[in-house]
Structure formats: C-alpha cells, structure tokens
Design an enzyme around this catalytic site. Sequence first.
Site, PDB file in Angstrom:
ATOM      1  CG  HIS A   1     -12.407 -15.170  -1.845  1.00 15.14           C
ATOM      2  ND1 HIS A   1     -13.284 -14.196  -2.249  1.00 15.14           N
ATOM      3  CD2 HIS A   1     -13.012 -16.345  -2.091  1.00 15.14           C
ATOM      4  CE1 HIS A   1     -14.389 -14.766  -2.713  1.00 15.14           C
ATOM      5  NE2 HIS A   1     -14.248 -16.073  -2.627  1.00 15.14           N
TER       6      HIS A   1
ATOM      7  CB  ILE B   1     -15.654   2.648  -0.745  1.00 15.76           C
ATOM      8  CG1 ILE B   1     -14.240   3.234  -0.713  1.00 15.76           C
ATOM      9  CG2 ILE B   1     -16.033   2.217  -2.150  1.00 15.76           C
ATOM     10  CD1 ILE B   1     -13.147   2.176  -0.918  1.00 15.76           C
TER      11      ILE B   1
END
Lengths: 298, 298
Positions: free
Chosen positions: B83, B167
């Site tokens: 995913h 991030i």
Amino acid sequence: MKNQLVECVPNFSEGKDLDKVEKIIDCFRGKEGVKLLDYSSDKDHNRSVVTLVGDPEAVKTAVVNAMGVAKDLIDLTAHEGQHPRMGATDVVPFIPISNIEMDECVALAKEVAELAYKAHGIPSFLYEAAATAPHRSNLSKLRKGQFEGMAEKVKDPHWAPDFGETIHETAGITAIGAREFLVAYNVILGTNDLKIAKKIGKMVRNSGGGFSKVKAMGVAMEERNLVQVSMNLTDYKVTPLYQVFEYIKMEAKRYGVSVVGSELIGLAPMAALIGSAEYYLGIEDFSMDQVLEKRMLE
Amino acid sequence: MKNQLVECVPNFSEGKDLDKVEKIIDCFRGKEGVKLLDYSSDKDHNRSVVTLVGDPEAVKTAVVNAMGVAKDLIDLTAHEGQHPRMGATDVVPFIPISNIEMDECVALAKEVAELAYKAHGIPSFLYEAAATAPHRSNLSKLRKGQFEGMAEKVKDPHWAPDFGETIHETAGITAIGAREFLVAYNVILGTNDLKIAKKIGKMVRNSGGGFSKVKAMGVAMEERNLVQVSMNLTDYKVTPLYQVFEYIKMEAKRYGVSVVGSELIGLAPMAALIGSAEYYLGIEDFSMDQVLEKRMLE
C-alpha cells in the site's frame, strides 16, 4: 460482555402538580446507566408518562426508587383524572431494545415487582408477556374497576395480586410487565371517504383477519380533508412497516384511491426503519452490526 | 449541551508486527469518550486501519497520543508493503457523525496537526475538506512519491508541509483532514455481461456525468456469474442510496437486465439507511429525533 439495553415507560398518576412530578423524575436524572429520553404530563389525564432506556440493573434500581417516591407523593383516594388508573405508579412496562430477549424482560419485571413490594409495600399485577395466566395479560382488563373498585376486585382469586395480598391504601396497585416496542404508524389515503379508511383498517388488523401484530382503525384528518389508517404495530419484527404500507397500497387500489404518504408518531427503534430500507433496497446479507450507531451503543 | 460525535479512521504503516499494532491501539482502549469500533491489520499492505468514534476532544487527545507511539515504533526507512504510504501514521481523516459540522471537523484536523507537530515533531499535510489549497485536497496526489521521495517533494512550495518544514527522518509525514462518511454500496445486476455493469457505472458516477457524490465501476462477481455496479457514495446526504438504486434499476431496464439486489460493505451511519426507509415509506415530517438510538446517543 454484550451491552444490554432495555426501555421502560412507567406511567405515574400525577399530571397536575409538576413539583411532585419533578421529584419522581429526579430518580431517573443523572443516574449511571440510565438515560431519561422523555417525559410528559397531562393535566386532564392527571398522569405523567416517562420514557427511559438503559442497562437493566440500573433501570431496575431507578424504577423501584421512583415507585417509592410516587407512593409517598401520590394519594389515589384524592386523585381525579380522565385516564383510567389503579396505582400511584400505574403501569411499568419493560421493552427489549438491544441484546436482550423478551424472557429477560419478563424476569426483570418480576424482580421489580418483588423489590417494589419488599421495599415499599407496593402490590402488583404482572401483565402482558409477564402475566401469570392468560386472562391476566391484558392491561385494560386488569385495570377495570380502577383504584376505587380494586380492593374488592382483588379478593377474587382470579384477580389476586401477584405480589401482595390486597391493594395499598393510598398507592393502589401497579401493573408491571414486559412487551414489545409499539410503533405508531399511520398511512394516509388520497380521499376524504372515512368508510374506505375504516374498511382498510379492518383488513389490515389482526382482529379483522389481517396481520397478527397490527391494531388499526380508520381516522379522518379533518384539516387536510383526507383520511388515514392509524395503526399500532405491536411487534415490528413480526409485522414490519413496509409490509403494512405495501398492503395498504394494494387495498387502496381497489377503491381507486392512492396512498399519499405515511406518518411515524413518536419514537421508533432504528431497526424498525432500517428493516424497511433493507427490504426496498434489496440489501443482501445485511446485519445490524453494519450500522455505526449500533456498534457505538455496544 | 449537544453531544458531538466524530469518527476518525487513522491508518498506521504497520501490519506485520502485531505487538506494535497493539501498543498503538492501546491509545484508544478504555479512554473516556472514545469508542474503538474496529481495527484490522493487513500483512501484505503492512498497514493497520483503525475506526474510532467519540467526543471530539477525547478523540483528539487519543489520536495525538497514538501518533506519538506510532512515530516511536515505526521506522519508514525499513518499511515494505504494497500500500502506498508516506508516514508512520499515514492518514488521519475526521468524519462528522452527529451534531457536528464539517467545518468543525476541519478545525479538529488542524488542531491535531498542530499538536502532533508540537508534541512529537510530526509534520503534516492538511487534505480534503481541510486542504489549504485545491491542488492539495486529493490524498493520492499528496502521497505521490511516497516516503522515499517525500523529503525532496516537500522542498517544492506547492507541496510544502502545512505543519513542519521537512519530513520526519523515520516517521515521514501524515495527511490529516476531514471528509464525509464513505458508504460502500454495490448494486447487483441479473447478468454476467461486465460491459453492461461498466456502462451503468459510467452513467451513475460523477466523472461520467452522473450523480455528484458517486464513484462507481463495473465489477464481475465470478462465483455467482453476475456483475455489479460497485460504488463509493462520498456524501450520502447529497446522493442517498435509494437515488442510485432506483437510477440503476432504470438504466438496467434499457438493457433488458434486472436488478437482483444490493450489498452494503462495512459500516454505514443509521441515517444513510433510514433516509431510504423514509423515502420508500413516504414518511411525512420525519425527524431523526424520532429514532430511539439517536436520542440515546445524545
């Protein structure tokens, strides 16, 4: 452990003195496991109807307490009102809502009856699903003669109290029982001919040969110049809404009359409505566990 | 004071190490005001999806805590799974359920994003209804490039985080937003001709000129030798179930095909189903406040 939910709709014989009503209602307010959904008092009936729902143990305790308060505050020897009554707490029905069976509601009714007698000396009849004999099931028959005639009536072994020997001097006797949820549902016809509503009412109701869990009558809606088939569905799991709605449409057709719409009066459990969505949408393998709110209440 | 209910479906990038998953789930267990409805882990996706519902403040606290635990336990530099993902906590959507508006869910998403950054140094994109620009609304577009490409991507001002500068080294970045409840609803056709399901799917979906809140495609049901129009209803209040069901029946008719039934996949709010009962039964002046369970949750 499954979360059981029971509904209880106790009726108290006081609808004028709202201070007294509030004292009774206080037994249901802010109690862990008990949700007070609604209460309303009617002066003419001199009666208050309370709707609560919750955990069976918590509801049991709250109801027994409220019956004690009602016994202390309400004197039936001085009570006047249009609605028939026989007790300070007149009726206490328990209704299964979620994760609870009818026989568990019957057991709950019996426990409440026993506790109310032991704690407060309030005698009771067990009625409907909790009745101890078929002739004692119907509330109207139990209450016939009302408070004024009850001391005499209970001397007949047919009408002996299930708890207690005779009635309480001022608080009378209470009917405590268990029944299914009543859905009040009316289907409106596109005509002002009351005869047609009455004929269809007779066809749809149990006593006229219709559906087993339906009480129905034809009623005029004067302000709209229409008529309706006014119904109580006494067990929506057995006779669902869509069944009576579609049947009435079919019967109306033979009179050349259309169905304009319908009305739901008061509350209904979500399953009563969702069952009809499931039918019309043809949902396969549907489970109430797919309903978010069902899961939230568990 | 009205009882607000919000749903939250956080996705965490761990589906293999169930000890880690349980530690994250512990943030949602036994917390006052938070109901953990469901969670499931997929090994191939290496991802867990959690469904919780509750009071906005309580859900906010629990989610921020869980994001902190996920940051400590999940290292995306070592993460493999089918995913697409960009964060240890990958997505956090807030969904209005009861007595809460979309703009309140947007505000909640922003508060969670701010708290997660301040408390745990987790940067985030705001998405869907919470997005700070139209091009940042769509989750797939935000996540494109995934964790591995994200440090570079966020240097572009178009893709700058809403909270944080770059991030997190191991926990990546989280998409936090607000959207309507998705109802997964399929209508089954009495044919094995996939072309017909695909044609109808195109007619019914927004991108094909159909209903604005419908995503749809034709899918074969091989074991039953039938086909279905498989749909996501992205706002059942705007495009209700009965509308797509009746429309698909109408379109199917032109191909001489019947509608066999339908399927509801996963959860739906009771209002999504009750709305269809209201339509088919033609209930006048219906209010969701007439539903017992609605009142119980207030």
